[in-house]
Design a protein around this motif. Sequence first.
Motif, mmCIF file in Angstrom:
data_model
loop_
_atom_site.group_PDB
_atom_site.id
_atom_site.type_symbol
_atom_site.label_atom_id
_atom_site.label_comp_id
_atom_site.label_asym_id
_atom_site.label_seq_id
_atom_site.Cartn_x
_atom_site.Cartn_y
_atom_site.Cartn_z
ATOM 1 N N ASN A 235 0.853 -1.190 0.000
ATOM 2 C CA ASN A 235 0.000 0.000 0.000
ATOM 3 C C ASN A 235 0.892 1.245 0.000
ATOM 4 O O ASN A 235 0.626 2.216 -0.723
ATOM 5 C CB ASN A 235 -0.930 -0.041 1.221
ATOM 6 N N ASP B 247 -3.428 8.647 1.761
ATOM 7 C CA ASP B 247 -3.186 7.629 2.779
ATOM 8 C C ASP B 247 -2.758 6.316 2.137
ATOM 9 O O ASP B 247 -3.588 5.562 1.611
ATOM 10 C CB ASP B 247 -4.468 7.454 3.610
ATOM 11 N N GLY B 248 -1.454 6.037 2.209
ATOM 12 C CA GLY B 248 -0.914 4.763 1.733
ATOM 13 C C GLY B 248 -0.222 4.029 2.870
ATOM 14 O O GLY B 248 0.819 3.414 2.662
ATOM 15 N N LEU B 249 -0.782 4.131 4.070
ATOM 16 C CA LEU B 249 -0.125 3.478 5.220
ATOM 17 C C LEU B 249 -0.340 1.965 5.197
ATOM 18 O O LEU B 249 0.615 1.190 5.209
ATOM 19 C CB LEU B 249 -0.651 4.076 6.532
ATOM 20 N N PHE B 250 -1.588 1.549 5.182
ATOM 21 C CA PHE B 250 -1.900 0.109 5.167
ATOM 22 C C PHE B 250 -3.067 -0.159 4.233
ATOM 23 O O PHE B 250 -3.992 0.648 4.128
ATOM 24 C CB PHE B 250 -2.286 -0.397 6.565
ATOM 25 N N ILE C 136 -5.744 5.060 -0.276
ATOM 26 C CA ILE C 136 -5.418 4.097 -1.331
ATOM 27 C C ILE C 136 -5.966 2.733 -0.914
ATOM 28 O O ILE C 136 -5.609 2.201 0.146
ATOM 29 C CB ILE C 136 -3.896 4.005 -1.544
ATOM 30 N N ILE D 204 -7.957 0.955 0.837
ATOM 31 C CA ILE D 204 -8.863 0.982 1.995
ATOM 32 C C ILE D 204 -8.313 2.008 3.002
ATOM 33 O O ILE D 204 -7.124 2.324 2.964
ATOM 34 C CB ILE D 204 -9.015 -0.415 2.664
ATOM 35 N N PRO D 205 -9.153 2.522 3.878
ATOM 36 C CA PRO D 205 -8.628 3.472 4.874
ATOM 37 C C PRO D 205 -7.710 2.738 5.858
ATOM 38 O O PRO D 205 -8.099 1.700 6.401
ATOM 39 C CB PRO D 205 -9.893 3.985 5.594
ATOM 40 N N SER D 206 -6.523 3.252 6.075
ATOM 41 C CA SER D 206 -5.554 2.569 6.950
ATOM 42 C C SER D 206 -6.088 2.463 8.368
ATOM 43 O O SER D 206 -6.613 3.428 8.922
ATOM 44 C CB SER D 206 -4.238 3.346 6.963
HETATM 45 K K LIG Z 1 -4.608 2.981 2.801
#
Ligand SMILES: [K+]
Length: 478
Positions: free
Chosen positions: A57, A117-120, A149, A151-153
């Motif tokens: 992600n 948001d590309g954390l998880f 990105i 799904i919401p992290s």
């Molecule tokens: K995400």
Amino acid sequence: MFEVLLAEQMRHIESAAVAEGQSIEHLMETAGEVIAQEVLRLFKSCSVIVLAGPGNNGGDGFVVARKLEEKGWPVIVACSKTIPSKEGAAFKARSQWKGTLIDYQDIHFKDFALIIDGLFGIGLSKHIDDPYKTVVQKANQSGIPILAIDIPSGIHSDSGEELGYAIKAHYTIALQTLKPCHLLLPGKIHSGTTIVKDIGLRPFPTPTLFVNAPELWKKHYHKPNLTDNKYTRGHGVIVGGAHLTGAARLSMLAARRVGAGLITLLCPPEAQIIYSLASLGHLTQTYEDVSIFSEKLNSITNLKGVLIGPGSPPTQDTRTLVHKILKLKMPTVLDAGALTAFAENPDELLRELHENVVLTPHEGEFKRLFSISGNKIQRTSEAAKTAQCTILLKGADTVIATAYGPVIIESQGVPWLATGGTGDILSGLILGLLVQGLKPLEAAAMANWILNQCAHSIGVGLLAEDIPLQIPKLLASI
Ligand SMILES: [K+]
Ligand SMILES: NC(=O)C1=CN([C@@H]2O[C@H](COP(=O)(O)OP(=O)(O)OC[C@H]3O[C@@H](n4cnc5c(N)ncnc54)[C@H](O)[C@@H]3O)[C@@H](O)[C@H]2O)[C@@H](O)CC1
């Protein structure tokens, strides 16, 4: 486009693509490209902070950053210094990023107009901790629009549950398909507006989860044609109680509006006058005593389905009526009082249910009948298997499951449906569709879709009574 995939199923189609010669790098590049295209469509050029996490992600995040910077947008990426490890597609995406890279703790959110948001993504399996927890909290508190990105992290992809803290996105770009978390609470709220973008993977060969849409059931619904008469459109019975008569009257209106040929209200004699005056085009019949209920039911011409529960008291008499109805093995909807009547001894009901039955519990009624844990999909599926029937578990994220496998999740969720009488409309709609020959799963899904569409078009201030009049124009649109 109607499939909803679990994380494991997403991995399966990803592996299949790799086996056919695609690389993860290529998939990540495509994902980054489609997300950047959506950012360009949704926002005007502005300063962007991309939050990149340790997995793929995060890799997608680096690709988006590069694509936006190529378009002249000012972009900074924040990530942990230590990760990802020096291999894999995410590492490659990170090494291709030549712009500014900072640590999460150095972000000044006020300098940015958009957070990506590309954390998880679908790989998150346990509660998040620092540094991610703090960065998620600060991003949410910043008031800046967030685009997630995939799904919401912080949200679990398969269950929609919040794993400690989770991003509250304004938009979520779901890669390839919806995941359960885009539809189930609280993930549905955290996702904001969800947009699905194809990244070129093949469909999962045997999907079992679907988002409710006319394409799933409309071929089973036949609009009236010139050879139809009121008997061929099906005759349904609604069992009305002596008190709380409004509920069964609402169900009756919904069943008739959705196209049942005839609806008979079967009720105790003292309530007949109320039911008779409810509208002009339905029939009423009375049963003086539960002992003659079956006789009365059997005397109804061309009976195709029965609804019991709206306005029924949770008593021994109601249990007796339910047993008598279930013995007929015909299409049956059990709702409200007909479910609560078995709270003390659910097995007495469960062992008699059959494949033509639809149960329409809300969470409270569900818990009175089933002691099943897990997320909403798991609980509804397991209950349907235990009860060997179709179960529609109501809520802003209604889930409909069958004993034989498929699960349909409602995508709409209209807040102003949370008002008295809308459940009675729903059970009436299901009965109206069952008597026209739809199978339980299709009838339940179509009824729920109609209910939500009508509610959506009525808007805030909706009364249950408003819904039936909206049905004709909706049927015309199918
Ligand atoms: K995400
Ligand atoms: N499935 C596919 O076909 C594709 C997936 N892509 C992206 O890849 C994502 C999935 O990537 P991954 O499987 O690498 O998973 P994620 O990127 O969601 O996260 C997994 C990483 O986070 C770590 N992690 C998990 N839980 C944690 C926690 N609570 N605290 C700290 N670290 C934690 C794991 O050790 C792993 O490094 C998707 O959501 C999507 O964004 C795209 O790159 C393109 C194709």
